[in-house]
Design a protein around this motif. Structure first.
Motif, PDB file in Angstrom:
ATOM      1  N   LEU A  19       3.830 -13.579   8.148  1.00  0.00           N
ATOM      2  CA  LEU A  19       2.964 -12.404   8.158  1.00  0.00           C
ATOM      3  C   LEU A  19       2.985 -11.662   6.822  1.00  0.00           C
ATOM      4  O   LEU A  19       2.096 -10.857   6.549  1.00  0.00           O
ATOM      5  CB  LEU A  19       3.367 -11.455   9.292  1.00  0.00           C
ATOM      6  CG  LEU A  19       2.266 -10.522   9.806  1.00  0.00           C
ATOM      7  CD1 LEU A  19       1.163 -11.317  10.476  1.00  0.00           C
ATOM      8  CD2 LEU A  19       2.830  -9.476  10.762  1.00  0.00           C
ATOM      9  N   THR A  20       3.978 -11.932   5.983  1.00  0.00           N
ATOM     10  CA  THR A  20       3.972 -11.325   4.652  1.00  0.00           C
ATOM     11  C   THR A  20       2.745 -11.770   3.863  1.00  0.00           C
ATOM     12  O   THR A  20       2.352 -11.108   2.902  1.00  0.00           O
ATOM     13  CB  THR A  20       5.238 -11.681   3.866  1.00  0.00           C
ATOM     14  OG1 THR A  20       5.337 -13.105   3.737  1.00  0.00           O
ATOM     15  CG2 THR A  20       6.484 -11.157   4.579  1.00  0.00           C
ATOM     16  N   GLY A  21       2.128 -12.876   4.277  1.00  0.00           N
ATOM     17  CA  GLY A  21       0.915 -13.349   3.623  1.00  0.00           C
ATOM     18  C   GLY A  21      -0.271 -12.410   3.789  1.00  0.00           C
ATOM     19  O   GLY A  21      -1.281 -12.576   3.096  1.00  0.00           O
ATOM     20  N   LEU A  22      -0.167 -11.429   4.685  1.00  0.00           N
ATOM     21  CA  LEU A  22      -1.246 -10.445   4.816  1.00  0.00           C
ATOM     22  C   LEU A  22      -1.331  -9.542   3.592  1.00  0.00           C
ATOM     23  O   LEU A  22      -2.347  -8.892   3.364  1.00  0.00           O
ATOM     24  CB  LEU A  22      -1.056  -9.591   6.070  1.00  0.00           C
ATOM     25  CG  LEU A  22      -1.087 -10.320   7.416  1.00  0.00           C
ATOM     26  CD1 LEU A  22      -1.088  -9.313   8.554  1.00  0.00           C
ATOM     27  CD2 LEU A  22      -2.278 -11.250   7.539  1.00  0.00           C
ATOM     28  N   GLY A  23      -0.249  -9.467   2.820  1.00  0.00           N
ATOM     29  CA  GLY A  23      -0.278  -8.755   1.550  1.00  0.00           C
ATOM     30  C   GLY A  23      -0.223  -7.246   1.681  1.00  0.00           C
ATOM     31  O   GLY A  23       0.307  -6.692   2.654  1.00  0.00           O
ATOM     32  N   GLU A  24      -0.796  -6.565   0.709  1.00  0.00           N
ATOM     33  CA  GLU A  24      -0.660  -5.123   0.569  1.00  0.00           C
ATOM     34  C   GLU A  24      -1.168  -4.299   1.742  1.00  0.00           C
ATOM     35  O   GLU A  24      -0.626  -3.225   2.013  1.00  0.00           O
ATOM     36  CB  GLU A  24      -1.331  -4.657  -0.722  1.00  0.00           C
ATOM     37  CG  GLU A  24      -0.487  -4.941  -1.947  1.00  0.00           C
ATOM     38  CD  GLU A  24       0.893  -4.310  -1.857  1.00  0.00           C
ATOM     39  OE1 GLU A  24       0.987  -3.065  -1.744  1.00  0.00           O
ATOM     40  OE2 GLU A  24       1.886  -5.060  -1.872  1.00  0.00           O
ATOM     41  N   PRO A  25      -2.206  -4.715   2.461  1.00  0.00           N
ATOM     42  CA  PRO A  25      -2.604  -3.885   3.611  1.00  0.00           C
ATOM     43  C   PRO A  25      -1.452  -3.627   4.575  1.00  0.00           C
ATOM     44  O   PRO A  25      -1.386  -2.564   5.195  1.00  0.00           O
ATOM     45  CB  PRO A  25      -3.717  -4.712   4.266  1.00  0.00           C
ATOM     46  CG  PRO A  25      -4.324  -5.475   3.130  1.00  0.00           C
ATOM     47  CD  PRO A  25      -3.151  -5.836   2.241  1.00  0.00           C
ATOM     48  N   LEU A  26      -0.526  -4.598   4.698  1.00  0.00           N
ATOM     49  CA  LEU A  26       0.645  -4.427   5.557  1.00  0.00           C
ATOM     50  C   LEU A  26       1.882  -4.023   4.760  1.00  0.00           C
ATOM     51  O   LEU A  26       2.626  -3.115   5.163  1.00  0.00           O
ATOM     52  CB  LEU A  26       0.928  -5.725   6.315  1.00  0.00           C
ATOM     53  CG  LEU A  26       2.173  -5.708   7.213  1.00  0.00           C
ATOM     54  CD1 LEU A  26       1.963  -4.760   8.389  1.00  0.00           C
ATOM     55  CD2 LEU A  26       2.496  -7.112   7.717  1.00  0.00           C
TER      56      LEU A  26
END
Length: 339
Positions: free
Chosen positions: A261-268
């Motif tokens: 889920l870290t692949g969602l990047g800056e939004p998360l």
């Protein structure tokens, strides 16, 4: 040459790799679909099938390599220690290894992210859990309760929240949102959503597949999607801080975040960093040193790591295995409480 097999068995995917004793990959990572979790109905059988599907092709390509040790980090192992032990015994026979260890995928994520050292690791994928291990041996597991009772802020949590928002918009019960068009594009017309989510036998994995759509909508400025992702980050921050409180004594605690889920990047990740910055206990955020496969390799070969009390480990009665298939009576089962 000592060869170890490392396996990361999640609810979405099951990855496996062969390692040799100089730390290099003997093969590329082989990935197959995951399993619902060891605590689920038929959890051992479905986990065994997934691990076999991931590992046996690797062993078939290198027939001269016999694994000295195998470690599987499996979703659901924390809630089902007996299942973890049973899986280890079955895989000992399946994979012709001298030793098999099974533990939670969160434990292997912790070992990989911090190189076997103490601290807090947040593992976020289809599910979410934080593992804390203190210098004094203290242990904390926070959340990881599965998609229906917990895993707050996880891929399944974000995806489900996004789909609910899409259906509210479709019904006229909620504000308009780009998530409705995204849901239709991925799953078909709204009336088909309930059956689409249940199709394939792993609803958590199915709804988690919508999490990237939610993050993309948030990055594009969709108000509803942005609120969902911010809420997810806040929940994940609470999970980390709870683990830190339970093991935090003395100086700053190392904290790493790992998982797909870290692949969602800056939004998360941006809101998550902000949540952690407000910790009353000093934290030392750092990038992960490795992933759950690195942690599984470490635990496969080292039974002295601080994670060992949470590992189910079985060994053959003799390290030189006979040619015929080994029966259960030929296995010396050594198990610490799995987690």
């Amino acid at each position: 040459m000592t060869t170890a097999v490392a396996v990361d068995l999640g609810k979405t995917g099951c990855r496996a790799v062969l390692w040799n004793d100089d730390g290099g990959h003997a093969q590329r990572v082989h990935e197959v679909p995951g399993a619902p979790g060891l605590a689920a109905d038929d959890g051992v059988a479905t986990a065994r099938a997934a691990v076999r599907a991931a590992v046996l092709p690797l062993l078939g390509r290198e027939p001269s390599l016999r694994p000295a040790a195998v470690c599987v980090g499996a979703a659901g192992a924390a809630a089902a220690p007996e299942a973890a032990h049973a899986l280890a015994g079955l895989l000992l026979e399946d994979l012709a290894a001298n030793e098999v260890a099974v533990t939670s995928d969160a434990v292997t994520a912790h070992a990989g992210a911090l190189g076997g050292r103490t601290g807090v690791v947040l593992a976020i994928g289809t599910g979410s859990v934080a593992i804390g291990i203190g210098d004094d041996g203290s242990y904390a597991r926070v959340d990881g309760w599965g998609p229906w009772l917990g895993d707050e802020g996880s891929g399944a949590w974000i995806g489900a929240a996004g789909l609910r928002a899409a259906l509210r918009a479709h019904d006229g019960r909620g504000p308009g949102t780009a998530l409705l068009a995204a849901a239709v594009k991925r799953f078909g017309e709204p009336d088909r959503l309930p059956s689409a989510v249940g199709h394939g036998g792993n609803p958590a994995r199915t709804v988690a597949s919508f999490a990237p759509d939610v993050a993309q909508a948030a990055a594009a400025g969709d108000t509803t999607a942005s609120a969902i992702v911010r809420s997810a980050a806040a929940a994940l921050g609470e999970t980390v801080l709870a683990a830190a409180r339970r093991i935090g004594k003395g100086g700053a605690l190392a904290v790493a975040v790992t998982g797909g889920l870290t692949g969602l990047g800056e939004p998360l990740l941006g809101p998550l960093r902000s949540a952690l910055a407000g910790s009353p206990h000093p934290l030392d955020p750092r990038p992960p040193l490795g992933d759950p496969l690195d942690g599984a390799r470490l635990l496969a070969l080292d039974a002295s790591a601080p994670h060992e009390p949470h590992v189910a480990r079985v060994r053959r009665a003799t390290l030189t295995a006979p040619t015929p298939p080994v029966t259960t009576s030929a296995v010396s089962q050594e198990c610490a409480c799995a987690n």
